[in-house]
Motif scaffolding. Structure first.
Motif, mmCIF file in Angstrom:
data_model
loop_
_atom_site.group_PDB
_atom_site.id
_atom_site.type_symbol
_atom_site.label_atom_id
_atom_site.label_comp_id
_atom_site.label_asym_id
_atom_site.label_seq_id
_atom_site.Cartn_x
_atom_site.Cartn_y
_atom_site.Cartn_z
ATOM 1 N N TYR A 1 0.851 -1.190 0.000
ATOM 2 C CA TYR A 1 0.000 0.000 0.000
ATOM 3 C C TYR A 1 0.882 1.233 0.000
ATOM 4 C CZ TYR A 1 -4.139 2.794 1.211
ATOM 5 O OH TYR A 1 -5.175 3.694 1.215
ATOM 6 N N THR B 1 5.504 -0.750 2.998
ATOM 7 C CA THR B 1 4.257 -0.331 3.628
ATOM 8 C C THR B 1 3.139 -1.238 3.129
ATOM 9 O OG1 THR B 1 4.982 1.964 3.822
ATOM 10 C CG2 THR B 1 2.615 1.563 3.915
ATOM 11 N N ALA C 1 -1.082 -2.712 3.582
ATOM 12 C CA ALA C 1 -2.437 -2.681 4.127
ATOM 13 C C ALA C 1 -2.796 -4.118 4.489
ATOM 14 C CB ALA C 1 -3.424 -2.129 3.104
ATOM 15 N N VAL D 1 -2.924 -0.173 8.283
ATOM 16 C CA VAL D 1 -1.767 0.128 7.436
ATOM 17 C C VAL D 1 -0.557 0.282 8.336
ATOM 18 C CG1 VAL D 1 -0.710 1.830 5.911
ATOM 19 C CG2 VAL D 1 -3.100 1.193 5.585
#
Length: 213
Positions: free
Chosen positions: A41, A96, A98, A116
């Motif tokens: 994400y 990163t 989600a 997240v």
């Protein structure tokens, strides 16, 4: 799931929430059956979205799809995770992500949450200057410019030579996704070094320096 540094284990928990209509603490058996759908994400500002668990999980599952009043609208919804299988494993690589989190025991669902979080690259210290020799004199043996470095995180080239000449030792991170220099960069480090020719000693001739035939 807090933000962590690569190499550190992620803490697998539901996001902290303030209970409201239908949101309630997980029972022990539900905490042991948490599953994830994970997808990279790009937005790092989003935090978490919690869905209401039904007040009576055994008979009413419709409320699982109802977002809580405090849901963060910047987060992706469940459609973002279409086509991804449920797993009990969280990611370990830097990046990163989600994560859609659910807890389900048999046919009983205890709600879902979206979180997240970021795994940051692990900082690596550059080789110390006192471990680097930049000048040698040729003697027929191998010379090593960088005396020591972390072989687990770094790779090196141009570090060893025998003949006189100018050389460049290049130290790179083995994995620039998961590791980063402690100054925040990933650029390879270059050190110039040299091996000088060995001085020749001219023998001294004793006695007469000239002769007549």
């Amino acid at each position: 799931i807090p933000n962590v540094v690569f190499g550190q284990p992620a803490l697998a928990t539901f996001p902290t929430t303030t209970p409201d209509n239908g949101v309630r603490p997980l029972p022990a058996e539900a905490k042991q059956n948490i599953q994830y759908k994970v997808k990279p994400y790009s937005q790092t500002s989003a935090q978490s979205r919690v869905f209401r668990a039904p007040k009576n999980a055994a008979t009413n599952t419709a409320k699982n799809m109802a977002p809580a009043a405090y849901a963060n609208e910047t987060l992706p919804d469940e459609k973002f995770f279409d086509g991804i299988e449920w797993t009990k494993q969280l990611p370990t690589e830097a990046g990163t992500y989600a994560v859609l989190i659910r807890s389900k025991v048999g046919n009983v669902s205890y709600g879902k949450a979206i979180k997240v979080f970021t795994i940051a690259p692990c900082p690596v210290s550059k080789p110390l200057n006192n471990n680097i020799i930049t000048s040698f004199i040729y003697d027929g043996t191998d010379k090593t410019c960088v005396l020591s470095y972390d072989t687990a995180t770094m790779t090196i080239s141009g570090n060893v030579a025998t003949n006189a000449g100018n050389y460049t030792a290049i130290i790179s991170l083995k994995d620039s996704k998961n590791y980063i220099w402690d100054d925040g960069t990933t650029t390879p480090i270059e050190y110039s070094w040299s091996i000088s020719p060995k001085p020749l000693i001219i023998p001294q001739i004793l006695g007469e320096s000239s002769f007549i035939y």
